[in-house]
Design an enzyme around this catalytic site. Structure first.
Site, PDB file in Angstrom:
ATOM      1  N   HIS A 121       0.823  -1.220   0.000  1.00 33.49           N
ATOM      2  CA  HIS A 121       0.000   0.000   0.000  1.00 33.49           C
ATOM      3  C   HIS A 121       0.848   1.258   0.000  1.00 33.49           C
ATOM      4  CE1 HIS A 121      -3.527  -2.501   1.818  1.00 33.49           C
ATOM      5  NE2 HIS A 121      -3.356  -2.707   0.524  1.00 33.49           N
ATOM      6  N   CYS A 173       4.098  19.434  -8.316  1.00 32.11           N
ATOM      7  CA  CYS A 173       5.205  18.599  -8.776  1.00 32.11           C
ATOM      8  C   CYS A 173       6.314  19.488  -9.353  1.00 32.11           C
ATOM      9  CB  CYS A 173       4.700  17.640  -9.865  1.00 32.11           C
ATOM     10  SG  CYS A 173       6.053  16.712 -10.641  1.00 32.11           S
TER      11      CYS A 173
HETATM   12  N1  APR Z   1      -1.242  -7.829  17.846  1.00 33.41           N
HETATM   13  C1  APR Z   1      -1.803  -8.593  16.873  1.00 33.41           C
HETATM   14  N2  APR Z   1      -2.932  -8.252  16.215  1.00 33.41           N
HETATM   15  C2  APR Z   1      -3.517  -7.094  16.573  1.00 33.41           C
HETATM   16  C3  APR Z   1      -3.010  -6.235  17.584  1.00 33.41           C
HETATM   17  C4  APR Z   1      -1.814  -6.648  18.222  1.00 33.41           C
HETATM   18  N3  APR Z   1      -1.233  -5.914  19.187  1.00 33.41           N
HETATM   19  N4  APR Z   1      -3.832  -5.156  17.695  1.00 33.41           N
HETATM   20  C5  APR Z   1      -4.818  -5.325  16.790  1.00 33.41           C
HETATM   21  N5  APR Z   1      -4.643  -6.489  16.122  1.00 33.41           N
HETATM   22  C6  APR Z   1      -5.430  -7.025  15.005  1.00 33.41           C
HETATM   23  C7  APR Z   1      -6.912  -6.711  15.034  1.00 33.41           C
HETATM   24  O1  APR Z   1      -7.612  -7.737  15.751  1.00 33.41           O
HETATM   25  C8  APR Z   1      -7.244  -6.752  13.534  1.00 33.41           C
HETATM   26  O2  APR Z   1      -7.527  -8.065  13.102  1.00 33.41           O
HETATM   27  O3  APR Z   1      -4.917  -6.372  13.846  1.00 33.41           O
HETATM   28  C9  APR Z   1      -5.944  -6.295  12.869  1.00 33.41           C
HETATM   29  C10 APR Z   1      -6.008  -4.870  12.352  1.00 33.41           C
HETATM   30  O4  APR Z   1      -6.964  -4.863  11.317  1.00 33.41           O
HETATM   31  P1  APR Z   1      -7.267  -3.490  10.567  1.00 33.41           P
HETATM   32  O5  APR Z   1      -7.448  -2.405  11.543  1.00 33.41           O
HETATM   33  O6  APR Z   1      -8.351  -3.773   9.557  1.00 33.41           O
HETATM   34  O7  APR Z   1      -5.918  -3.160   9.766  1.00 33.41           O
HETATM   35  P2  APR Z   1      -5.386  -3.865   8.452  1.00 33.41           P
HETATM   36  O8  APR Z   1      -5.860  -5.283   8.380  1.00 33.41           O
HETATM   37  O9  APR Z   1      -3.939  -3.604   8.381  1.00 33.41           O
HETATM   38  O10 APR Z   1      -6.113  -3.005   7.280  1.00 33.41           O
HETATM   39  C11 APR Z   1      -5.761  -3.340   5.945  1.00 33.41           C
HETATM   40  O11 APR Z   1      -7.058  -1.479   5.156  1.00 33.41           O
HETATM   41  O12 APR Z   1      -7.611   0.708   5.475  1.00 33.41           O
HETATM   42  C12 APR Z   1      -6.873  -0.134   4.713  1.00 33.41           C
HETATM   43  O13 APR Z   1      -4.909   0.405   3.580  1.00 33.41           O
HETATM   44  C13 APR Z   1      -5.428   0.210   4.866  1.00 33.41           C
HETATM   45  O14 APR Z   1      -3.539  -1.250   4.981  1.00 33.41           O
HETATM   46  C14 APR Z   1      -4.833  -1.024   5.515  1.00 33.41           C
HETATM   47  C15 APR Z   1      -5.791  -2.116   5.097  1.00 33.41           C
HETATM   48 ZN    ZN Z   2       4.736  15.787 -12.335  1.00 33.39          ZN
END
Ligand code: APR
Ligand code: ZN
Length: 281
Positions: A121, A173
């Site tokens: 990303h 830019c």
């Molecule tokens: N250790 C392990 N897991 C954890 C912890 C921790 N300390 N804290 C939270 N989690 C878990 C949550 O239970 C959840 O399943 O991490 C996950 C976070 O999920 P999201 O908040 O949805 O984040 P992510 O999966 O990275 O989102 C994916 O969505 O918004 C877009 O581009 C953005 O890269 C991001 C993508």
């Molecule tokens: Zn440019």
């Protein structure tokens, strides 16, 4: 539990081609917010008005403020033991590739070898020209100058109608001088960076996959989450590390998969110990 850990370690010791899909949970105990859990950024901010190309066209200043704010937050925290453990795994296992959804730069600051870190990303620490096709200018470590930030925009309360500055205040830019610079992250609805897609395809085509670790991600966002099924199709067993036992990867649960519930910063170093050695507690 101990039995799971033993069977995981046994499989890890026989593995040479391993993937790890990394999400915001990996950086949670460094102090950065996740997106969908408690306190998540998409709980306190509106992703449609902040993380889409339309949002940038509608209010470039608001989007710039949001990403500058997130960059500022990322610079205030440190990589945690899980970032370091994964970087160490990369150095010990040439067939390891981390597929990171995170844009916070923490894996990079933990000296994760860049050739084994695919930034699905993008990153907060790169900006690029809106015109990716023809101009393609990009630069790293660009800082939005204070003068360009609109005074009356309080990022913590993004729902307040905003008197956003005119676009002429925002960075243009320097190469084509026609388009605005934009944060070098992938917004909803945008495709993943070509080079990253190629790198992952190359990895997948080079042979089977022994294991994919799914660390700190709700695995809801595609195409990133699709790599779990792709890895399974190449023979991978799945190891989920997540704080929430309900967050299982899409595509269901298979016999032989592992689920380790808890904080990635604590669990990941322990899981990788047979390969990276004991890490100082
Ligand atoms: N250790 C392990 N897991 C954890 C912890 C921790 N300390 N804290 C939270 N989690 C878990 C949550 O239970 C959840 O399943 O991490 C996950 C976070 O999920 P999201 O908040 O949805 O984040 P992510 O999966 O990275 O989102 C994916 O969505 O918004 C877009 O581009 C953005 O890269 C991001 C993508
Ligand atoms: Zn440019």
């Amino acid at each position: 539990d101990a039995e799971d850990l033993a069977s995981f370690h046994e499989h890890l010791n026989k593995s040479t081609r391993v993937l790890a899909l990394l999400g915001a949970g990996l950086s949670a105990s460094s102090g950065l917010p996740t997106f969908r859990g408690a306190g998540g950024l998409w709980r306190t901010h509106d992703s449609v008005s902040l993380a889409t190309p339309e949002a940038f066209n509608t209010d470039s200043s608001l989007v710039w403020q949001f990403y500058s704010y997130r960059r500022h937050m990322a610079l205030q925290v440190q990589p945690n033991p899980a970032h370091y453990a994964l970087a160490k795994l990369a150095r010990k296992m040439p067939g390891f590739q981390a597929l990171s959804q995170n844009v916070d730069g923490l894996s990079q600051r933990a000296d994760h070898p860049p050739g084994q870190l695919q930034l699905l990303h993008g990153t907060l620490f790169e900006v690029r020209c809106m015109d990716r096709g023809r101009c393609g200018h990009s630069e790293t470590n660009f800082v939005l100058q204070a003068k360009q930030q609109s005074k009356d925009l309080d990022i913590s309360d993004v729902k307040v109608p905003l008197a956003s500055v005119k676009t002429h205040d925002l960075p243009v830019c320097p190469k084509c001088k026609q388009y605005l610079l934009r944060p070098g992250v992938v917004w909803f609805g945008e495709s993943l960076p070509e080079q990253v897609l190629d790198n992952v395809d190359k990895f997948m085509d080079a042979g089977g996959v022994d294991m994919i670790m799914v660390i700190g991600t709700s695995a809801k966002v595609y195409p990133a989450a699709g790599y779990i099924e792709d890895a399974r199709a190449k023979g991978a067993r799945v190891c989920v590390v997540n704080m929430d036992e309900n967050d299982r990867p899409a595509g269901g649960w298979k016999k032989g998969d592992w689920f380790f519930k808890g904080d990635a910063a604590t669990l990941v170093p322990r899981l990788l110990e047979p390969v990276i050695g004991r890490v100082e507690p």
